[in-house]
Write a protein that holds these residues in place. Sequence first.
Motif, PDB file in Angstrom:
ATOM      1  N   ASN A 109       0.825  -1.214   0.000  1.00  0.00           N
ATOM      2  CA  ASN A 109       0.000   0.000   0.000  1.00  0.00           C
ATOM      3  C   ASN A 109       0.862   1.268   0.000  1.00  0.00           C
ATOM      4  N   GLY A 110       1.995   1.229  -0.708  1.00  0.00           N
ATOM      5  CA  GLY A 110       2.859   2.399  -0.814  1.00  0.00           C
ATOM      6  C   GLY A 110       3.642   2.716   0.442  1.00  0.00           C
ATOM      7  N   GLN A 146      -9.553   9.543  14.727  1.00  0.00           N
ATOM      8  CA  GLN A 146     -10.082   8.278  14.202  1.00  0.00           C
ATOM      9  C   GLN A 146     -10.317   7.272  15.329  1.00  0.00           C
ATOM     10  N   LEU A 147      -9.397   7.223  16.280  1.00  0.00           N
ATOM     11  CA  LEU A 147      -9.588   6.374  17.461  1.00  0.00           C
ATOM     12  C   LEU A 147     -10.849   6.784  18.212  1.00  0.00           C
ATOM     13  N   ASP A 148     -11.047   8.083  18.370  1.00  0.00           N
ATOM     14  CA  ASP A 148     -12.240   8.565  19.065  1.00  0.00           C
ATOM     15  C   ASP A 148     -13.508   8.131  18.339  1.00  0.00           C
ATOM     16  N   TYR A 149     -13.480   8.160  16.998  1.00  0.00           N
ATOM     17  CA  TYR A 149     -14.606   7.661  16.198  1.00  0.00           C
ATOM     18  C   TYR A 149     -14.894   6.196  16.520  1.00  0.00           C
ATOM     19  N   THR A 150     -13.832   5.382  16.644  1.00  0.00           N
ATOM     20  CA  THR A 150     -13.996   3.965  16.970  1.00  0.00           C
ATOM     21  C   THR A 150     -14.728   3.799  18.298  1.00  0.00           C
ATOM     22  N   VAL A 151     -14.303   4.551  19.315  1.00  0.00           N
ATOM     23  CA  VAL A 151     -14.964   4.493  20.618  1.00  0.00           C
ATOM     24  C   VAL A 151     -16.433   4.900  20.480  1.00  0.00           C
ATOM     25  N   GLY A 152     -16.688   5.948  19.698  1.00  0.00           N
ATOM     26  CA  GLY A 152     -18.058   6.400  19.487  1.00  0.00           C
ATOM     27  C   GLY A 152     -18.920   5.365  18.807  1.00  0.00           C
ATOM     28  N   ALA A 153     -18.356   4.636  17.841  1.00  0.00           N
ATOM     29  CA  ALA A 153     -19.117   3.606  17.139  1.00  0.00           C
ATOM     30  C   ALA A 153     -19.528   2.480  18.087  1.00  0.00           C
ATOM     31  N   ILE A 154     -18.657   2.130  19.010  1.00  0.00           N
ATOM     32  CA  ILE A 154     -18.995   1.096  20.001  1.00  0.00           C
ATOM     33  C   ILE A 154     -20.080   1.612  20.940  1.00  0.00           C
ATOM     34  N   GLN A 155     -19.944   2.854  21.389  1.00  0.00           N
ATOM     35  CA  GLN A 155     -20.956   3.441  22.279  1.00  0.00           C
ATOM     36  C   GLN A 155     -22.329   3.466  21.602  1.00  0.00           C
ATOM     37  N   ALA A 208      -4.996 -10.803  -0.111  1.00  0.00           N
ATOM     38  CA  ALA A 208      -5.204 -10.726   1.339  1.00  0.00           C
ATOM     39  C   ALA A 208      -4.643  -9.450   1.951  1.00  0.00           C
ATOM     40  N   LEU A 209      -3.877  -8.683   1.195  1.00  0.00           N
ATOM     41  CA  LEU A 209      -3.218  -7.506   1.760  1.00  0.00           C
ATOM     42  C   LEU A 209      -4.238  -6.471   2.212  1.00  0.00           C
ATOM     43  N   TRP A 210      -3.960  -5.849   3.363  1.00  0.00           N
ATOM     44  CA  TRP A 210      -4.861  -4.795   3.832  1.00  0.00           C
ATOM     45  C   TRP A 210      -4.523  -3.453   3.203  1.00  0.00           C
ATOM     46  N   ARG A 211      -5.479  -2.532   3.269  1.00  0.00           N
ATOM     47  CA  ARG A 211      -5.245  -1.118   2.978  1.00  0.00           C
ATOM     48  C   ARG A 211      -5.282  -0.413   4.318  1.00  0.00           C
ATOM     49  N   ASP A 212      -4.175   0.203   4.707  1.00  0.00           N
ATOM     50  CA  ASP A 212      -4.046   0.769   6.040  1.00  0.00           C
ATOM     51  C   ASP A 212      -5.183   1.721   6.387  1.00  0.00           C
ATOM     52  N   GLU A 213      -5.627   2.501   5.421  1.00  0.00           N
ATOM     53  CA  GLU A 213      -6.682   3.476   5.652  1.00  0.00           C
ATOM     54  C   GLU A 213      -7.991   2.838   6.132  1.00  0.00           C
ATOM     55  N   ASP A 214      -8.162   1.533   5.857  1.00  0.00           N
ATOM     56  CA  ASP A 214      -9.423   0.857   6.173  1.00  0.00           C
ATOM     57  C   ASP A 214      -9.379   0.036   7.457  1.00  0.00           C
ATOM     58  N   ILE A 264      -2.769   4.709  16.520  1.00  0.00           N
ATOM     59  CA  ILE A 264      -1.679   5.620  16.892  1.00  0.00           C
ATOM     60  C   ILE A 264      -0.309   5.010  16.590  1.00  0.00           C
ATOM     61  N   HIS A 265      -0.245   3.710  16.450  1.00  0.00           N
ATOM     62  CA  HIS A 265       1.009   3.038  16.123  1.00  0.00           C
ATOM     63  C   HIS A 265       1.384   3.308  14.661  1.00  0.00           C
ATOM     64  N   VAL A 266       2.688   3.410  14.397  1.00  0.00           N
ATOM     65  CA  VAL A 266       3.138   3.597  13.011  1.00  0.00           C
ATOM     66  C   VAL A 266       2.895   2.323  12.199  1.00  0.00           C
ATOM     67  N   PRO A 267       2.668   2.453  10.887  1.00  0.00           N
ATOM     68  CA  PRO A 267       2.492   3.706  10.146  1.00  0.00           C
ATOM     69  C   PRO A 267       1.120   4.308  10.423  1.00  0.00           C
ATOM     70  N   ARG A 268       1.088   5.608  10.647  1.00  0.00           N
ATOM     71  CA  ARG A 268      -0.159   6.302  10.963  1.00  0.00           C
ATOM     72  C   ARG A 268      -0.798   6.748   9.654  1.00  0.00           C
ATOM     73  N   VAL A 269      -1.889   6.052   9.299  1.00  0.00           N
ATOM     74  CA  VAL A 269      -2.514   6.298   8.000  1.00  0.00           C
ATOM     75  C   VAL A 269      -4.017   6.431   8.212  1.00  0.00           C
ATOM     76  N   PRO A 270      -4.504   7.628   8.505  1.00  0.00           N
ATOM     77  CA  PRO A 270      -5.945   7.783   8.748  1.00  0.00           C
ATOM     78  C   PRO A 270      -6.758   7.545   7.478  1.00  0.00           C
ATOM     79  N   HIS A 271      -7.983   7.125   7.682  1.00  0.00           N
ATOM     80  CA  HIS A 271      -8.910   7.061   6.546  1.00  0.00           C
ATOM     81  C   HIS A 271      -9.077   8.457   5.960  1.00  0.00           C
ATOM     82  N   GLU A 272      -9.406   8.508   4.683  1.00  0.00           N
ATOM     83  CA  GLU A 272      -9.493   9.792   3.991  1.00  0.00           C
ATOM     84  C   GLU A 272     -10.437  10.776   4.679  1.00  0.00           C
ATOM     85  N   ARG A 273     -11.473  10.292   5.327  1.00  0.00           N
ATOM     86  CA  ARG A 273     -12.419  11.217   5.956  1.00  0.00           C
ATOM     87  C   ARG A 273     -11.856  11.879   7.218  1.00  0.00           C
ATOM     88  N   PHE A 274     -10.730  11.345   7.739  1.00  0.00           N
ATOM     89  CA  PHE A 274     -10.085  11.956   8.908  1.00  0.00           C
ATOM     90  C   PHE A 274      -8.799  12.691   8.545  1.00  0.00           C
TER      91      PHE A 274
END
Length: 516
Positions: free
Chosen positions: A225-226, A300-309, A239-245, A275-285
Motif C-alpha cells: 500500500n505504498g 479516528q480512534l475517538d470515532y472507533t470508541v463512538g461507534a462502540i458506544q 489478502a493484503l490490507w489497505r491501512d486506511e481501512d 496511533i502506532h506507526v504507520p499512521r494512515v488515517p482514513h481519507e475522511r479523517f
Amino acid sequence: MKRNLKSNSRLLLLCCLILISISAKSQINNNPNIILIYTDDLGYGDISSYGGEIPTPYIDDLAKNGLKFTNAYATAATCTPSRYAMLTGEYAWRKKGTGVAPGDATSLILPGRTTLPGVLQQAGYNTAAIGKWHLGLGDKSPINWNKEIKPGPLEIGFNYAYLLPATGDRVPTVFVENHRVVNLDPEDPISVSYRENINDKPTGSKNPEQLKMMYSHGHNQSITNGISRIGYMSGGENALWRDEDIADKLVKKSVEFIEENRDSPFFLYLSTHDIHVPRVPHERFEGVTGKGARGDVIVQLDYTVGAIQKKLQELKLEENTMIIFTSDNGPVLDDGYVDGAAERLGTHNPFGKFRGGKYSTFEAGTRVPLIVQWKGKIAANQTSTALLSQVDFLRSFAAATGQKLLKTRAIDSQNQWQALLGNDVSGRKSLVQQAIRNVLSYVEGDYKYIEPHSGPVMVPWGVDIETGFNKEPQLYNLKQDPGETKNLAAEMPKKTKEMEQNLKKIRDSKELSSHK
C-alpha cells in the motif's frame, strides 16, 4: 406406588436441574458485558479529558459517565510485554522472549495458561479478540501462513479472533481470522522472511520513489500500500490490507460480535492500531486536526470508541456493559516514518507532565490513561488516584465472577475490583514497571526507584526519547516531582535500599502471597 415414587423422583431431579440452570444463568447475567478498548502508543496527555488539545468527545464521554484514573499503569513501556502481562496476570519480564515480538514470532502464551479471556470464558462469557495481537502465532518457526495457524487466541480463552498478527509496520500485512489468513488465494501463497529478501519486488530502501510515506529509520523493506515495512513478504496479494481501512474493519467486526452476543454475556478485547506507526488515517479523517497524521488518527480512534458506544445504545446494553479504555504504553513521535508527528505537534503534549515516553523507564513510558464506565453501577464524572496496574484485570474479573485462582497462577495480578468500581481510593500498595532491555522500576506510595543500568541515555534507534538509564540508582518522589527531575537516592540512602530490596522480593517471588 413404586412407579409413582420413581416418577416423582425423576420430576424432582429435573426441577432441581432447571433451578440450578436458572440460578447459574442469573448469576452470569448479574455480571456485566466487558469491552476492553486497548489502544496503542496513546500518551497520558493525548486525549482531551487528560489535558490534550486534540478533540476526543467520545472518549471524554466515557470519563463524564464513569471513572478516570490518574495513577494507572501499563506494565511495560512497549507493546508485547504489556499485552502479555495484562492477559496472563504475570509480569512479562518473568518469561524469556517476551520483548517486542517480530512479525513471525510463535505463540508467547500457550494453551494451559491462566488467562483473562479464559477466566471470563469459564464464567460463561463469549470472548473475542479483535485488532492488534503481537503475541505470536503458531508453534513452529517459520510459520506457514497458508494453512491453519495455531495455537493462537482460540487456544487460550477466546471464542473468536480477527487479528493483525503483529503490528502494521511488520509483515505479513494481512488479517488472520481465527486460524486462517483472510482472503488468501491458495494459488498465491504467502512467504515471510525477517532475514533476507525473498523476491525481486521493490523495497523501501531500493525504490523510495514508490513510497507514499517515507521511512525515517528502519521500516525500509517490503512495500504494501505504498508503505515499506519491517521484513520481507511475497504472495498473498488478495489478502493484503489497505491501512486506511483498518479502523473501519475493526469497528465492523466488533459491532458484529456485539450484535451476535447481545443476549448473552460477552468480553470484547478491541485492540486498536491507529496511533502506532504507520499512521494512515482514513481519507475522511485526513487533515482534520492540523497536527499531522498522528493527530488525525487520534480523532479516528475517538470515532472507533463512538461507534462502540452507539451500538451499545442502539441495543440498550449500556447499563449492562463495562467499558475499559486504556493504552499499552506511552507515546512516541518519530517511530520510523516521516509523518510530521513531531513537526506539527504544536502545543499539544502527548507526554503530559511526565518525562520519557515509549521504551523509557521514566513515567511517560507506562503511566497511561485509564477510564472505566459502567452506567448505573459506577458513579459518573469521578476521578480516582488509586494505584492500578493492567496486570490486575485478570484477578479482578475472576473475583467479580466468583472464581478463586491458585496462588501460583497469575502471580502478579491483584483483585482490584473495588478500585475499578470507584469504591477503593487506594488500590495497590506497589507495582513494577518494565522498560526496554528489561530494566525495572518499582513504585510504592509516593516514591519510585529505578534500578541501575549502564545502557544509553537516549533510545538508540532515533526516536528522541530518554531511556532513563543511569549507572547509579535513582529515587524520585512522584507526588512532589512527577517529572522525575531530582534524583533523591544520595539524599535518602535508607529509602533507596528499602525500595531496592522490595523490588528484589517481587523479582524472586513465585506465588501471589509473597508480595501482595
